[in-house]
Scaffold this motif. Structure first.
Motif, PDB file in Angstrom:
ATOM      1  N   TYR A 133      29.472  -1.742  19.007  1.00 49.75           N
ATOM      2  CA  TYR A 133      28.408  -2.246  18.137  1.00 49.75           C
ATOM      3  C   TYR A 133      27.228  -1.282  18.253  1.00 49.75           C
ATOM      4  O   TYR A 133      26.492  -1.303  19.246  1.00 49.75           O
ATOM      5  CB  TYR A 133      27.990  -3.661  18.542  1.00 49.75           C
ATOM      6  N   TYR A 134      27.047  -0.453  17.236  1.00 53.81           N
ATOM      7  CA  TYR A 134      25.991   0.552  17.279  1.00 53.81           C
ATOM      8  C   TYR A 134      24.639  -0.074  16.984  1.00 53.81           C
ATOM      9  O   TYR A 134      24.535  -1.051  16.240  1.00 53.81           O
ATOM     10  CB  TYR A 134      26.298   1.681  16.279  1.00 53.81           C
ATOM     11  N   LEU A 135      23.608   0.489  17.595  1.00 56.18           N
ATOM     12  CA  LEU A 135      22.257   0.041  17.286  1.00 56.18           C
ATOM     13  C   LEU A 135      22.058   0.114  15.778  1.00 56.18           C
ATOM     14  O   LEU A 135      22.355   1.124  15.149  1.00 56.18           O
ATOM     15  CB  LEU A 135      21.234   0.924  18.006  1.00 56.18           C
ATOM     16  N   GLY A 136      21.574  -0.970  15.209  1.00 56.61           N
ATOM     17  CA  GLY A 136      21.476  -1.095  13.758  1.00 56.61           C
ATOM     18  C   GLY A 136      22.559  -1.968  13.163  1.00 56.61           C
ATOM     19  O   GLY A 136      22.453  -2.363  11.999  1.00 56.61           O
ATOM     20  N   ASP A 137      23.600  -2.305  13.929  1.00 63.14           N
ATOM     21  CA  ASP A 137      24.638  -3.212  13.441  1.00 63.14           C
ATOM     22  C   ASP A 137      24.029  -4.596  13.227  1.00 63.14           C
ATOM     23  O   ASP A 137      23.235  -5.078  14.040  1.00 63.14           O
ATOM     24  CB  ASP A 137      25.774  -3.291  14.473  1.00 63.14           C
ATOM     25  N   ASN A 138      24.412  -5.268  12.136  1.00 63.58           N
ATOM     26  CA  ASN A 138      23.809  -6.576  11.855  1.00 63.58           C
ATOM     27  C   ASN A 138      24.164  -7.623  12.907  1.00 63.58           C
ATOM     28  O   ASN A 138      23.495  -8.651  13.006  1.00 63.58           O
ATOM     29  CB  ASN A 138      24.154  -7.068  10.443  1.00 63.58           C
ATOM     30  N   HIS A 139      25.208  -7.385  13.706  1.00 61.95           N
ATOM     31  CA  HIS A 139      25.519  -8.286  14.824  1.00 61.95           C
ATOM     32  C   HIS A 139      24.340  -8.390  15.788  1.00 61.95           C
ATOM     33  O   HIS A 139      24.165  -9.424  16.455  1.00 61.95           O
ATOM     34  CB  HIS A 139      26.762  -7.771  15.560  1.00 61.95           C
ATOM     35  N   LEU A 140      23.518  -7.344  15.852  1.00 65.03           N
ATOM     36  CA  LEU A 140      22.416  -7.280  16.818  1.00 65.03           C
ATOM     37  C   LEU A 140      21.066  -7.642  16.219  1.00 65.03           C
ATOM     38  O   LEU A 140      20.031  -7.521  16.878  1.00 65.03           O
ATOM     39  CB  LEU A 140      22.344  -5.866  17.412  1.00 65.03           C
TER      40      LEU A 140
END
Length: 324
Positions: A133-140
């Protein structure tokens, strides 16, 4: 000349133990997790003219087992507690960026308040991706909303490339340690995703620190911004001037690693010297190498910039950012 080190690592024994138990005793293809003591670190700081180091946990972070959020929360809390205690024992020498158990959203939101309100953290050290999950992923998004509410500093540190859909996939060119090449590409992935996903725009009160002189990012700004505008369009569109404005207002870049004599020129075309910070990457860059690297940094910066600007890079920019 005084230096403040914003890219300095700490290896508390509790974190070393958890890493070893979970298969990270040779993280990212490196030979080992290096030895670290506060006394040796302070001795090196004195040799290098570093008045204060901002400590952080490096790759693989504190979420060590895929889908095991309970373990991640335990590792994160115990590690942050240990680092906070080190800083309390040496308040004139150390501050720290706390870790979060990403991609565990609920656990991370709880730890943000605890780290800032109870432990005295100066911000947060986030890996460029958390199990893919990369920074900027909507999961975060909820985590970034919380960081925005707290006007947080986010120190982005690269880690090995992962995919959350195929977490066991071997990283590219795994015969080489990831810090040699892959870390630069993972930094670039994370920054590009933060910008094109709209995360940077949606959460305007977060300040980002990017490691290693921006990684592979500087020569790719025109490419990813033009591609987003002319081919992708829609919400992803962003022009290169807007990116450069962000780099001069929302981002800082440390000079840890080997930015001289070449890499620094690319970054200075995108961000000005007021956004540069000193970084050592100790102890993952060993003490015996840092004296020579420090002299090289001093020589090369003075070729490019005047004395007062160099002074600001070494300490003044960090003092304003961290409100020292």
């Amino acid at each position: 000349m005084e230096r403040i080190d914003t890219h300095a690592h700490v290896v508390p024994e509790v974190w070393r133990k958890y890493c070893s138990e979970n298969g990270y005793d040779r993280p990212d293809g490196m030979p080992a997790i290096p030895a670290w003591t506060a006394e040796e670190h302070i001795g090196l700081m004195d040799k290098l003219g570093v008045s204060k180091s901002i400590l952080s946990i490096t790759s693989p972070g504190t979420h060590l087992r895929t889908n095991d959020d309970d373990l991640a929360q335990r590792v994160t809390q115990e590690t942050n507690d240990a680092v906070a205690e080190i800083c309390r024992s040496h308040p004139d020498k150390f501050g720290f960026f706390a870790s979060l158990p990403l991609p565990d959203v609920a656990g991370s939101i709880k730890e943000i308040d605890r780290a800032l309100d109870n432990l005295g953290a100066l911000g947060f050290a986030l890996m460029t991706n958390a199990h893919g999950y990369y920074l900027g992923d909507n999961h975060l998004d909820k985590v970034f909303s919380k960081l925005n509410d707290r006007k947080a500093i986010v120190f982005m540190h690269p880690t090995s490339c992962h995919s959350h859909k195929s977490p066991e996939t071997e990283r590219p060119l795994s015969q080489y340690p990831a810090p040699m090449l892959e870390f630069f590409f993972d930094t670039t992935r994370a920054v590009v995703n933060l910008i094109l996903s709209g995360t940077v725009a949606r959460y305007p009160d977060i300040t980002y620190l990017v490691s290693h002189c921006g990684g592979a990012l500087p020569p790719l700004v025109e490419r990813f911004s033009s591609f987003s505008t002319r081919i992708l369009g829609g919400d992803a569109a962003v022009d290169s001037n807007s990116v450069k404005d962000l780099f001069k207002s929302r981002f800082y870049f440390d000079l840890a690693g080997f930015p001289f004599p070449d890499q620094i020129h690319g970054l200075l075309r995108q961000a000005d010297a007021s956004r540069l910070l000193y970084g050592s990457d100790y102890p993952y860059t060993p003490a015996f190498a840092l004296t020579g690297m420090g002299a090289r940094m001093d020589e090369e910066l003075h070729k490019l910039l005047d004395e007062e600007t160099v002074r600001e890079i070494y300490s003044g920019n960090a003092k304003r950012l961290l409100k020292f």
